[in-house]
Design an enzyme around this catalytic site. Structure first.
Site, PDB file in Angstrom:
ATOM      1  N   HIS A 188     -22.450 -24.982 -24.756  1.00 28.64           N
ATOM      2  CA  HIS A 188     -23.673 -25.593 -24.958  1.00 28.64           C
ATOM      3  C   HIS A 188     -23.299 -26.776 -26.039  1.00 28.64           C
ATOM      4  O   HIS A 188     -23.907 -27.915 -26.128  1.00 28.64           O
ATOM      5  CB  HIS A 188     -24.708 -24.626 -25.426  1.00 28.64           C
ATOM      6  CG  HIS A 188     -25.596 -24.103 -24.466  1.00 28.64           C
ATOM      7  ND1 HIS A 188     -25.141 -22.819 -23.935  1.00 28.64           N
ATOM      8  CD2 HIS A 188     -26.389 -24.398 -23.358  1.00 28.64           C
ATOM      9  CE1 HIS A 188     -25.901 -22.492 -22.801  1.00 28.64           C
ATOM     10  NE2 HIS A 188     -26.242 -23.649 -22.425  1.00 28.64           N
ATOM     11  N   GLU A 427     -29.418 -20.156 -11.128  1.00 23.23           N
ATOM     12  CA  GLU A 427     -28.248 -20.053 -11.741  1.00 23.23           C
ATOM     13  C   GLU A 427     -27.412 -18.683 -11.623  1.00 23.23           C
ATOM     14  O   GLU A 427     -26.460 -18.561 -12.371  1.00 23.23           O
ATOM     15  CB  GLU A 427     -28.040 -20.490 -13.257  1.00 23.23           C
ATOM     16  CG  GLU A 427     -29.366 -19.696 -13.773  1.00 23.23           C
ATOM     17  CD  GLU A 427     -29.712 -20.479 -15.283  1.00 23.23           C
ATOM     18  OE1 GLU A 427     -28.887 -21.251 -15.718  1.00 23.23           O
ATOM     19  OE2 GLU A 427     -30.675 -20.023 -15.812  1.00 23.23           O
ATOM     20  N   ASP A 451     -24.155 -22.230 -15.150  1.00 23.25           N
ATOM     21  CA  ASP A 451     -24.128 -20.595 -15.130  1.00 23.25           C
ATOM     22  C   ASP A 451     -23.650 -20.096 -13.677  1.00 23.25           C
ATOM     23  O   ASP A 451     -23.026 -19.042 -13.511  1.00 23.25           O
ATOM     24  CB  ASP A 451     -25.402 -20.195 -15.661  1.00 23.25           C
ATOM     25  CG  ASP A 451     -25.442 -19.966 -17.152  1.00 23.25           C
ATOM     26  OD1 ASP A 451     -24.422 -19.511 -17.551  1.00 23.25           O
ATOM     27  OD2 ASP A 451     -26.530 -20.101 -17.616  1.00 23.25           O
ATOM     28  N   CYS A 498     -29.728 -29.526 -12.517  1.00 23.31           N
ATOM     29  CA  CYS A 498     -29.597 -29.877 -13.779  1.00 23.31           C
ATOM     30  C   CYS A 498     -28.405 -29.454 -14.659  1.00 23.31           C
ATOM     31  O   CYS A 498     -28.428 -29.696 -15.794  1.00 23.31           O
ATOM     32  CB  CYS A 498     -30.857 -29.122 -14.368  1.00 23.31           C
ATOM     33  SG  CYS A 498     -31.103 -27.604 -14.491  1.00 23.31           S
TER      34      CYS A 498
HETATM   35  C1  PEP Z   1     -26.837 -24.437 -16.188  1.00 24.35           C
HETATM   36  O1  PEP Z   1     -26.716 -23.060 -16.544  1.00 24.35           O
HETATM   37  O2  PEP Z   1     -26.330 -24.961 -15.420  1.00 24.35           O
HETATM   38  C2  PEP Z   1     -28.045 -25.012 -17.229  1.00 24.35           C
HETATM   39  C3  PEP Z   1     -28.414 -26.145 -17.008  1.00 24.35           C
HETATM   40  O3  PEP Z   1     -28.534 -24.088 -18.090  1.00 24.35           O
HETATM   41  P1  PEP Z   1     -27.534 -24.016 -19.724  1.00 24.35           P
HETATM   42  O4  PEP Z   1     -26.484 -24.879 -19.348  1.00 24.35           O
HETATM   43  O5  PEP Z   1     -28.534 -24.281 -20.799  1.00 24.35           O
HETATM   44  O6  PEP Z   1     -27.301 -22.547 -19.680  1.00 24.35           O
HETATM   45 MG    MG Z   2     -27.979 -21.882 -17.603  1.00 21.09          MG
END
Ligand code: PEP
Ligand code: MG
Length: 545
Positions: A188, A427, A451, A498
């Site tokens: 992140h 995910e 994920d 996303c």
């Molecule tokens: C993902 O897992 O692709 C996602 C968009 O959520 P995060 O990266 O915040 O886990």
């Molecule tokens: Mg995620």
């Protein structure tokens, strides 16, 4: 001139002084090697310094936000003079031969619990304040500077590692770039760097002598030059100027649709971590916000953000987007995103642990507080919500039931609300496999490929050693994406991406051919993606690679 290499998170160039950030020990030693008198003297010295800081903050706030809002710092000063508080700290130091850090932290927590349990709303509110002042004193004791990780001058931050909560608290106006020794490209922290459009390198072996030296962070060549030679400095300055020119050229694509040469149109949205990123969304002309990672509001707080605080943040984002869609992902805390006040247990496998929707469905009061705030903000624009980490139909139904409960309560109170579209993140492989059933429950899917890749390939996205194995182009991942899009469409459910893969231009054509309806990417990737989409012709046979 010295050169060090690493792995680039965002192409780009940053030029400026390096600033090494040393993390304070997170573990507080309980027992002191000093006498109780010496320990108390340390506390007293830190307390005086904290009073001084609070006095300065009061003056600054008085100037900037007026007397009423500045009053909080006076309250904090009074609390730090409170006899009960001082006696409690002293008692712990004396009876347990404790360190001042431990005594202050424990006193802060004990007092906060006592305040929170009181009937009186004013006293309840003091729970956060007593934690705040204790935190301030502990920071001083630990030699941590006030005001975040950067001082007055813009700099390239150098650290062993940065947690998402540290990154989110960085003052972006002073952050030219960052360099870390550890970290992985799908963490992140890396995602935040991309959102902020900040050049960043990970896996760089640095030493203390770098502090204060002039450097060029070259994201294109995955290296950093320390004390660069004049010639190199000039070349890099030119390159940076040309980057800015390119960005300016892309601005010519503003207000243009994301449409292929043969007329296929998709939505180009942006991902954000906090309300401050909305400026970037507008600047890059995203058509909506496809992922608002709401948990960053929690990571940026010392305690649970109140319904009111969250409402104000969502409202600000929604109002600023002026009718464009804002998809708020409900709380996705846990795993690498930890806020201490949740008091989550340490887990053997946090990525597979108690996180996201699992917390929300079992700690309903936290979830309801957030849902109410979102529902109230929905009166000010176009809001959608989506639930993260879904693995079953039951979870979606339970989450929707709680959502409906909040709606009914607010309606009864006469609170205005807009229509909210409900979706889920796809995910987990489980969600992909039951996508047909899930699509019956919601209006949209958003593929969280970060994920989804981690769980499909059984590869921890946080582990830098596995970066080379984390293959998001793996056929299994691509088939999961195709399967999800097809299942969604069979049930009138639109499907977006996303995760970071949505910005991977080598796959844009593939995703469009699969029929994806929306791509949500970091704000700075919106216009480059638009440029590419407008050059594609899906009526032609795809090139075989
Ligand atoms: C993902 O897992 O692709 C996602 C968009 O959520 P995060 O990266 O915040 O886990
Ligand atoms: Mg995620």
């Amino acid at each position: 001139m010295q050169v060090a290499t690493g792995k680039s998170i965002l192409n780009g160039i940053a030029i400026g002084p390096l600033r090494i950030y040393k993390k304070a020990e997170t573990e507080t030693a309980v027992t002191s090697s000093l006498t109780p008198e010496e320990e108390y003297a340390r506390f007293e010295e830190a307390r005086v310094k904290a009073q001084e800081q609070l006095g300065n903050l009061y003056e600054k706030a008085l100037d900037e936000v007026g007397e009423d809002n500045a009053a909080i710092f006076e309250i904090h000063q009074m609390m730090l003079d409170d006899d009960d508080y001082l006696e409690a700290v002293k008692g712990i130091i004396d009876t347990q031969n404790a360190t001042a850090e431990y005594a202050v932290t424990t006193t802060g927590n004990n007092f906060a619990e006592t305040f929170a349990a009181m009937e009186d709303a004013y006293m309840q509110a003091r729970a956060t304040d007593v934690k705040d002042i204790s935190h301030r004193v502990v920071n001083i004791l630990a030699g941590r500077e006030e005001g975040g990780l950067l001082d007055e001058k813009p700099a390239i931050l150098v650290a062993d590692d940065l947690t998402p909560s540290e990154t989110v608290q960085l003052d972006k106006t002073k952050l030219l770039g960052f360099i870390t020794r550890y970290g992985s490209s799908n963490s992140h922290t890396a995602i935040l760097a991309r959102t902020m459009n900040i050049p960043a390198l990970i896996g760089v072996d640095f030493d203390d002598t770098w502090d204060g030296k002039l450097a060029v962070l070259d994201g294109y060549n995955q290296c950093v030059y320390i004390d660069p030679a004049q010639e190199l400095l000039s070349t890099m300055e030119e390159k940076r100027k040309s980057d800015l020119k390119q960005e300016a050229l892309l601005q010519g694509l503003k207000r243009k649709p994301n449409i292929t040469l043969d007329g296929k149109e998709i939505k180009g949205y942006a991902n954000i971590g906090n309300a401050g990123d909305v400026g970037l969304v507008l600047q890059n002309d995203a058509q909506g916000i496809g992922l608002f990672r709401s948990e960053f509001i929690y990571l940026d707080s010392d305690d649970f953000p109140s319904e009111e605080k969250q409402f104000m943040i969502y409202k600000r984002v929604v109002e600023t987007m002026a009718g464009r869609k804002v998809i708020i992902r409900t709380l996705d805390i846990g795993a690498d995103k930890q806020a201490p006040y949740f008091e989550l247990d340490k887990e053997e496998n946090p990525a597979l642990g108690y996180r996201a929707i699992r917390i929300c469905l079992t700690r309903k009061e936290i979830f309801k507080q957030q849902l109410r705030a979102i529902l109230r903000a929905s009166a000010f624009g176009t809001v959608s919500i989506m639930f993260p980490m879904i693995i079953s139909v039951r979870e979606v139904r339970d989450a929707k039931e709680i959502f409906e409960e909040c709606k009914a309560e607010l309606k009864k109170q006469g609170v205005a609300m807009g229509e909210i579209e409900v979706g889920i993140m796809i995910e987990t492989p489980a969600a992909v496999m039951i996508a047909d059933e899930l699509a019956e429950e919601v209006e949209f899917f958003s593929l969280g490929t970060n994920d989804l890749t981690q769980y499909t390939l059984a590869i921890d996205r946080q582990n830098p050693k596995l970066d080379n194995f984390y293959d998001s182009h793996h056929p299994a991942v691509l088939r999961m994406i195709r399967h999800t899009i097809e299942a969604g469409h069979r049930h009138n459910c639109w499907v977006g991406i996303c995760g970071e893969l949505g910005a991977d231009q080598t796959l844009t054509e593939t995703f469009l051919r699969m029929g994806v309806d929306e791509l949500s990417v970091s704000p700075s990737a919106v216009l480059p993606l638009r440029k590419l989409i407008r050059s594609l012709d899906l009526s032609k046979e795809p090139e075989t690679k």
